[in-house]
Enzyme design. Structure first.
Site, mmCIF file in Angstrom:
data_model
loop_
_atom_site.group_PDB
_atom_site.id
_atom_site.type_symbol
_atom_site.label_atom_id
_atom_site.label_comp_id
_atom_site.label_asym_id
_atom_site.label_seq_id
_atom_site.Cartn_x
_atom_site.Cartn_y
_atom_site.Cartn_z
ATOM 1 N N LYS A 1 -52.092 -22.344 -33.237
ATOM 2 C CA LYS A 1 -51.488 -23.512 -34.234
ATOM 3 C C LYS A 1 -52.690 -24.655 -34.145
ATOM 4 C CE LYS A 1 -47.514 -26.041 -35.045
ATOM 5 N NZ LYS A 1 -46.773 -26.958 -34.306
ATOM 6 N N ARG A 2 -53.225 -24.954 -33.227
ATOM 7 C CA ARG A 2 -54.322 -26.045 -33.033
ATOM 8 C C ARG A 2 -55.493 -25.506 -33.797
ATOM 9 N NH1 ARG A 2 -54.975 -27.980 -27.468
ATOM 10 N NH2 ARG A 2 -57.055 -28.590 -28.304
#
Ligand code: GLU
Length: 492
Positions: free
Chosen positions: A262-263
């Site tokens: 996600k990051r």
């Protein structure tokens, strides 16, 4: 009708990710191709991570993508309920069976006991000691306590978990449809918790019990579950059941390599939620097409598929095991390809809706002509608004680089002559516009480009777009003449 039964088994811990949609898609494709069933099972046993509207989002995303579910919490089916939180009795029964047969055991260790064990055994070679065949003999469980002690603890309601008893010295082997033969030494498999102290099953127990009772023939899921599979295989054996065929899909990687976390995705401006793609105006079929090829290939040069085409072309044995990089540019290309295949009248209706929403006052007939010119040039449906402004309004500015490059000393005079010619001849077809332009450049013995470029700039304000004469024909002689005069006056 085949007996293939596959399931998509998301946990409602958040909105559906593109990786989840790819997993759902591969399951769906196998089901449709074989005439089997595509089942949706909601794995909601982890109440601490439960997100209220996640299930609705998952259902909405699958529907948007066109993946129709045959059995699931919202459509029912013969082997429901399809939410794990509604199947507790079944897990409890099988946990009891496992205890009875000696394949699982009660463990009464407190969090402090577990911390102490990890502290005691921690070493550079073994930084995170686990509860397993090496350590369980020193812990408080039904293997080390007497039957009476165990019964007393249970009767007193002492908090406890149920663990899988993994026997050392075995090799757990299974055939993965994507990776062929996969083996794990049982010594490196921990005594997985099957039932938590709140009485809820863990993913591992519930997943195996449900896949069995729901008659699942193929488990198709992400690579991150590969390391859990030996535990599942041991559970199938302990319960006396056949394991389904396993297929672990390759990781989706970020464009710079590494897992598309996600990051990492956020850092690179890549949306991860299906909903974000929907909101950004991507064609569902384009995203589906792109995701299908993110791990699978048809074995030939074909790239553009609709869902039906994917259903017939897909096969598990053409799914690769190597990670695949996510590429937004490629997705945009697919989006453009799918926009080209939309029937013109359907796209015109959509364009009308988008233009009206953007406050553009226009009519269907005119928009149909704009769409005809633009359909092959756009990559997002929204370009029908953002890249077509000059069809609906006179330009208020002219691209400065374009002026520098294209607007010469004689440009004003040339475009004025063209404006006069258009008003006199009132051309209708693109050819008429071209003839009128070439008449002027030929008689003045200059190259056609000398007039073509200033005309485009003067009429649209920019230096790119659809074929010039087609564009002029859509705008009509009055509008063209007016704009050309204004450009001549403004740019001199
Ligand atoms: N509930 C798991 C997930 O969220 C399912 C994994 C599996 O398909 O076994 O992905």
């Amino acid at each position: 009708m085949s007996n293939v039964r596959v399931r998509f088994a998301p946990s409602p811990t958040g909105y559906l990710h593109i990786g989840g949609l790819r997993t759902a898609l591969y399951n769906y494709l196998l089901a449709r191709q074989t005439g089997g069933a595509f089942i949706l099972r909601i794995e909601d046993t982890d109440r601490s991570r439960f997100v209220e509207d996640a299930e609705a989002d998952i259902l909405g995303a699958l529907a948007w993508a066109g993946l129709e579910v045959d059995e699931g919490p919202h459509v029912g089916g013969d082997v429901g309920p399809y939410r794990q939180s509604e199947r507790s009795d079944l897990y409890a029964k099988h946990a009891a069976d496992l205890i009875k047969s000696g394949a699982a055991y009660h463990a009464f260790d407190t969090p402090e006991d577990l911390d102490a064990m990890r502290e005691r055994l921690k070493s550079p070679e073994n930084p995170t000691p686990r509860y397993d065949c090496h350590t369980r003999g020193d812990m408080r469980n039904s293997l080390t306590l007497s039957p009476d002690e165990v019964q007393q603890l249970l009767d007193a309601g002492t908090p406890h978990v149920i663990r899988l008893k993994v026997e050392p010295g075995q090799t757990v082997t299974f055939t993965d449809a994507v990776r062929d033969e996969v083996s794990f030494a049982s010594d490196v498999v921990d005594d997985q918790i099957l039932v938590k102290s709140d009485g809820m099953p863990t993913y591992h127990l519930a997943n195996v019990v449900d896949d069995h009772h729901m008659g699942i023939t193929h488990v198709i899921r992400g690579e991150e579950w590969l390391s859990s599979t030996p535990k599942h295989i041991l559970l199938y054996r302990a319960l006396g059941w056949d394991a389904p065929t396993m297929a672990h899909l390759p990781l989706i990687l970020s464009p710079t390599g590494g897992k598309l976390s996600k990051r990492a995705a956020e850092r690179q401006g890549i949306p991860v939620l299906v909903k974000q793609y929907q909101d950004a105006g991507y064609e569902a079929e384009a995203l589906v097409n792109y995701l299908a090829l993110l791990g699978w290939n048809p074995g030939d040069e074909r790239e553009v598929f609709d869902l039906e085409g994917l259903c017939s072309a897909f096969s598990l044995d053409r799914v690769g095991s190597a990670g695949v990089q996510f590429d937004m540019d490629k997705l945009a290309w697919f989006n453009g390809q799918h926009l080209r295949s939309i029937p013109a009248d359907v796209l015109t209706d959509r364009a009308l809706g988008l233009l009206k929403a953007a406050g553009v006052d226009t009519d269907a007939e005119y928009v149909a002509r704009v769409v005809e010119l633009m359909q092959d040039r756009i990559s997002m449906a929204d370009d029908l608004v953002s890249a077509t402004g000059y069809f609906f309004e006179d330009p208020v500015a002219y691209d400065p680089t374009g002026i520098k490059k294209r607007w010469k000393d004689d440009s004003a005079e040339l475009v004025m002559a063209y404006a006069d010619a258009l008003e006199a001849a009132l051309p209708a077809s693109a050819e008429d516009y071209e003839v009128a332009l070439r008449d002027i450049t030929t008689s003045r013995e200059v190259g056609a480009g000398r007039l073509i470029h200033p005309v485009r700039l003067g009429v649209s304000g920019v230096t790119f777009g659809p074929g010039l004469f087609e564009m002029l024909a859509v705008l009509g002689p009055d509008v063209c003449a007016r704009r050309l005069r204004k450009a001549a006056a403004t740019l001199g």
